[in-house]
Design an enzyme around this catalytic site. Structure first.
Site: not given
Ligand code: IMP
Ligand code: MG
Length: 340
Positions: A18, A20-21, A45, A47, A259
């Protein structure tokens, strides 16, 4: 660029996912006019890509889809769920340029059911319970169904590993989109509070089927603060209320869970640079530390405070900061690498 030698660029998460890929990959795909981009990992995951007023939350399709010139691939080592994939193909309109490696694994309902019935995974590990780990178990037992066994995928499957190597050999840059974060790695993370795969750069190369000699850049992505979903060590963790005051509250893309939050961790970042052989780093959400740069796209307008923080990062990590994220949109970014 790299003296004319074009090859693979690997993008990896530097903390616990998390970072920010999705945004960084999408930005690089446009900026570098990437001709082939490959997504690794699995559907645990998510994105997020925000581009010109639209938002996509992707669990299979590469975030580079945003650049129409990019061919897209899903790696042999990745694990997909057919319904998730088909939904994303619709949402992104990438039907005609997506290829799934013959050897990608298929997650089925039973894998998620098995995880949901495991108290260890649900409670102790805080798994996203998407069936990814159980599908991995079946892969190791050599009973998992692969993409090549799925008639529904016959229009999509290809020898992606071969294609990636061909692109590189003919001089094209290939973007490899890693997932999650270095410290969720099954090998190098905070075991047992980790995911079911290695999440470092070398692992993503292996997932795709490209050797380390063909890598020109390893970009490790950090966020300007650290977040972690689920249990496990988080140095410097701050209470939820304090994080809320700072505007650092986020919710998981896949699970919707809040989170946990800690400030930027230089030691951890250094370790991530080492484990991934980073050639450069990207730092997202710089506007969370310096609100005055929110949405800034002009490098020449970067205030001194930000430049000093970036210098501190560079002198600690001993690698250049190549990109700063200043807002959600893919284009809310400042490129600090060499102009080509
Ligand atoms: P699993 O991989 O779904 O079994 O989850 C194992 C641990 O990794 C849990 O703490 C999850 O919250 C975390 N995790 C898995 N995938 C991601 C991700 O994409 N972002 C953040 N945390 C993740
Ligand atoms: Mg995510």
């Amino acid at each position: 660029m790299l003296g004319g030698i074009l090859s693979a660029i690997v993008v990896v998460g530097g903390f616990f996912g998390d970072e920010g890929k999705g945004k960084v990959v999408a930005y690089l795909a446009i900026k570098r006019r990437i001709q082939l981009a490959v997504r690794c990992g699995a559907i645990n995951a998510g994105h997020t890509v925000v581009y010109r007023g639209r938002t996509w939350k992707l669990r299979s399709v590469p975030s580079a889809f945003i650049y129409p010139g990019a061919q897209l691939g899903i790696a042999a080592g990745s694990l997909i769920r057919l319904d998730v994939l088909f939904k994303e193909i619709e949402e992104t309109g990438c039907r005609d340029r997506l290829c799934v490696d013959y050897n990608a694994g298929i997650i089925e309902e039973e894998h998620a059911l098995r995880e949901k019935s495991s108290n260890h995974l649900a409670t102790t590990i805080g798994s996203t319970l998407q069936g990814v780990g159980e599908a991995m178990v079946d892969r190791v037992r050599r009973v998992l169904k692969l993409a090549r066994d799925s008639p529904e995928l016959k229009d999509y499957t290809c020898d992606l590993a071969g294609k990636v190597n061909e692109y590189i050999d003919r001089g094209s840059e290939v973007l490899i989109e890693g997932t999650q974060g270095t410290f969720l790695s099954l090998y190098h993370g905070t075991y047992p509070y980790v995911t079911s795969r290695d999440t470092t750069a070398s692992a993503f190369l292996s997932e795709v089927g490209v050797g380390p000699k063909k890598v020109s850049e390893v970009i490790v992505v950090f966020k300007s603060y650290v977040t972690r979903v689920g249990p496990g060590p988080l140095r410097g963790e701050i209470p939820f209320e304090e994080a809320a005051k700072l505007g650092w509250i986020e919710y998981g893309t896949v699970t919707g869970r809040p989170r946990r939050v800690a400030p930027f961790d230089f030691e951890l970042a250094k370790r991530a640079v080492t484990l991934n052989s980073a050639t450069g780093v990207a730092i997202t959400k710089i506007d969370a530390l310096f609100p005055e740069v929110r949405g800034l796209r002009d490098r020449s307008k970067l205030p001194r405070s930000v430049r000093e923080w970036v210098e501190k990062v560079e002198s600690t990590l001993k690698v250049p900061v190549k990109l700063l994220g200043t807002g959600e949109d893919v284009e809310d970014a400042i490129y600090l690498g060499d102009e080509d």
